[in-house]
Enzyme design. Structure first.
Site, PDB file in Angstrom:
ATOM      1  N   ASP A 151      34.129  31.724  23.164  1.00 32.73           N
ATOM      2  CA  ASP A 151      34.986  32.654  22.776  1.00 32.73           C
ATOM      3  C   ASP A 151      34.898  33.504  23.991  1.00 32.73           C
ATOM      4  O   ASP A 151      33.916  34.740  23.796  1.00 32.73           O
ATOM      5  CB  ASP A 151      35.203  33.395  21.492  1.00 32.73           C
ATOM      6  N   ASN A 167      41.474  31.004  33.004  1.00 31.10           N
ATOM      7  CA  ASN A 167      42.814  30.314  32.696  1.00 31.10           C
ATOM      8  C   ASN A 167      43.153  30.625  31.048  1.00 31.10           C
ATOM      9  O   ASN A 167      44.227  30.394  30.837  1.00 31.10           O
ATOM     10  CB  ASN A 167      42.758  28.825  33.117  1.00 31.10           C
ATOM     11  N   ALA A 168      42.146  31.024  30.359  1.00 29.36           N
ATOM     12  CA  ALA A 168      42.414  30.996  28.982  1.00 29.36           C
ATOM     13  C   ALA A 168      43.459  32.323  28.748  1.00 29.36           C
ATOM     14  O   ALA A 168      43.498  33.094  29.080  1.00 29.36           O
ATOM     15  CB  ALA A 168      41.115  31.482  28.287  1.00 29.36           C
ATOM     16  N   ILE A 199      46.638  33.313  25.183  1.00 20.20           N
ATOM     17  CA  ILE A 199      47.455  32.879  24.090  1.00 20.20           C
ATOM     18  C   ILE A 199      48.648  33.981  24.234  1.00 20.20           C
ATOM     19  O   ILE A 199      48.808  34.866  24.931  1.00 20.20           O
ATOM     20  CB  ILE A 199      46.704  33.182  22.589  1.00 20.20           C
ATOM     21  N   SER A 209      51.492  34.982  34.776  1.00 21.82           N
ATOM     22  CA  SER A 209      52.788  34.625  34.402  1.00 21.82           C
ATOM     23  C   SER A 209      53.783  35.365  34.897  1.00 21.82           C
ATOM     24  O   SER A 209      53.505  36.458  35.322  1.00 21.82           O
ATOM     25  CB  SER A 209      52.783  34.782  32.760  1.00 21.82           C
ATOM     26  N   TYR A 240      52.428  40.242  25.221  1.00 19.93           N
ATOM     27  CA  TYR A 240      52.035  39.159  26.323  1.00 19.93           C
ATOM     28  C   TYR A 240      52.512  39.649  27.714  1.00 19.93           C
ATOM     29  O   TYR A 240      51.592  39.348  28.837  1.00 19.93           O
ATOM     30  CB  TYR A 240      52.916  37.663  26.012  1.00 19.93           C
ATOM     31  N   ALA A 264      52.667  42.607  28.751  1.00 22.59           N
ATOM     32  CA  ALA A 264      51.808  43.682  29.206  1.00 22.59           C
ATOM     33  C   ALA A 264      50.451  43.028  29.739  1.00 22.59           C
ATOM     34  O   ALA A 264      49.724  43.359  30.757  1.00 22.59           O
ATOM     35  CB  ALA A 264      51.456  44.547  27.941  1.00 22.59           C
ATOM     36  N   SER A 265      49.933  42.044  28.926  1.00 21.44           N
ATOM     37  CA  SER A 265      48.493  41.416  29.302  1.00 21.44           C
ATOM     38  C   SER A 265      48.477  40.655  30.760  1.00 21.44           C
ATOM     39  O   SER A 265      47.559  40.784  31.430  1.00 21.44           O
ATOM     40  CB  SER A 265      48.219  40.402  28.144  1.00 21.44           C
ATOM     41  N   LYS A 266      49.576  40.221  31.117  1.00 26.35           N
ATOM     42  CA  LYS A 266      49.771  39.379  32.269  1.00 26.35           C
ATOM     43  C   LYS A 266      49.877  40.309  33.369  1.00 26.35           C
ATOM     44  O   LYS A 266      49.391  40.156  34.509  1.00 26.35           O
ATOM     45  CB  LYS A 266      50.977  38.261  32.060  1.00 26.35           C
TER      46      LYS A 266
END
Length: 349
Positions: free
Chosen positions: A108, A135-136, A138, A187, A200, A202-204
């Protein structure tokens, strides 16, 4: 005095940068056009035989296809993911495609100790590290106000952002030694945010800014390619994502709303382009190409994207009809033509 200074600087900076862009942009675009038409098509393919590659999120989707492309080029790999059986299947296929040696590491990578372990084990086994592919990830598709378990969404940020940063941190000395390459999968959502993907997006976005900053710090020693894909075949486009109650499961209705009328590209093609581009030293790779104008639209006319999100992805509280984009998708039957069969037959895992 401060107001006068700010007014002067505002005029000077706007004029200076505007004038610079008027001169720089045509030259830059011409150079890129010449490269794309007359140089890159005739370049020899990069020799990756014997290169040591570590890929996170390698059990499916983009990571799986990246592994297969490296395998065809004769690279040795360390494949990392949480699902052991799927990871072993990818490793077996990679060996059959030409990879000389492949190891699988179940981990993980949102855990810093796990990230350190996979980097250490990779270097211990192969003796060095040439390429890191962070690359991991979700997905998460729901309205922010619909979330019923807000604390569960820290996992999305942990996996998408820290799950890239931790392996990068521990791999950095080895990549400097080999003058290696980092490919990070972000992304289009990180540049062009739409409704229902707040965490999602925000994370990218955080990933893009982090690796742009890192490039300014270590770019003379390590090439960093930021991969900015649109919708391609992956677990996200199969509908698997973090749901509003904090569970990770397949929700094809939410997928249909999010993907809408955008065609879903083939991940194999993305992987080919990503590796070739990274070996050439390209800093950004957006694929499919037709997503690129959206970056400009977001910079120059963000209100247009806000209108699009509000119109196509939202419903008002007094409306009983389904979301507009889903009604269009159902009425036209467009899903049959825009979505590959591989994502239409997704099963719950």
């Amino acid at each position: 005095m401060d107001d006068n200074m700010n007014m002067v600087l505002s005029v000077v900076i706007h004029v200076f940068i505007g004038s610079f862009l008027v001169v720089y942009m045509p030259i830059s675009l011409l150079i890129k056009l010449v490269q794309r038409l007359f140089i890159w098509p005739f370049e020899k393919e990069a020799d990756l035989k014997g290169k040591i590659v570590l890929i996170t999120g390698a059990s499916s989707g983009i990571g799986e296809q990246l592994a297969y492309q490296y395998a065809k080029k004769g690279a040795c790999m360390a494949l990392v993911a949480r699902r052991e059986d799927a990871l072993k299947a990818v490793a077996k296929a990679s060996l059959s495609l030409g990879a000389p040696d492949v190891i699988t590491l179940v981990a993980d990578i949102s855990d810093p100790e796990e990230s350190k372990r996979v980097v250490d084990q990779t270097v211990a086994h192969f003796g060095k590290l040439d390429h890191l592919l962070a690359n991991a990830g979700i997905g998460g598709t729901c309205l922010f106000e619909e979330i019923t378990n807000i604390t569960a969404f820290t996992k999305l940020m942990d996996v998408n952002f820290w799950g890239a940063v931790y392996p990068t941190y521990y791999a950095l000395p080895h990549l400097k030694a080999s003058r290696g390459i980092i490919i990070v999968t972000t992304s289009v959502a990180g540049r062009v945010p739409t409704a229902r993907m707040s965490f999602y997006n925000a994370s990218k976005a955080a990933m893009i800014r982090f690796y742009e900053t890192l490039r300014s710090e270590v770019g003379s020693q390590i090439k960093i390619t930021i991969l900015i894909p649109g919708y391609v075949v992956s677990e996200l486009t199969k509908g698997k994502a973090l749901q509003k109650d904090g569970r990770v499961e397949i929700n094809e209705d939410a997928r249909d709303i999010q993907v809408g009328l955008f065609p879903v590209g083939q991940t194999e093609k993305l992987a080919q382009i990503a590796i070739d581009s990274a070996c050439r030293g390209e800093e950004y790779v957006t694929w499919p190409d037709w997503y690129k104008p959206f970056h400009l639209l977001m910079s120059l006319a963000p209100e247009v994207l806000n209108w699009y999100s509000n119109t196509f992805y939202m419903t008002r509280s007094d409306e009983k009809q389904s979301i507009l984009i889903k009604r269009i998708l159902e009425a036209t039957g467009a899903k049959r033509y825009l979505y590959p069969n591989s994502i239409l037959s997704a099963k719950k895992e």
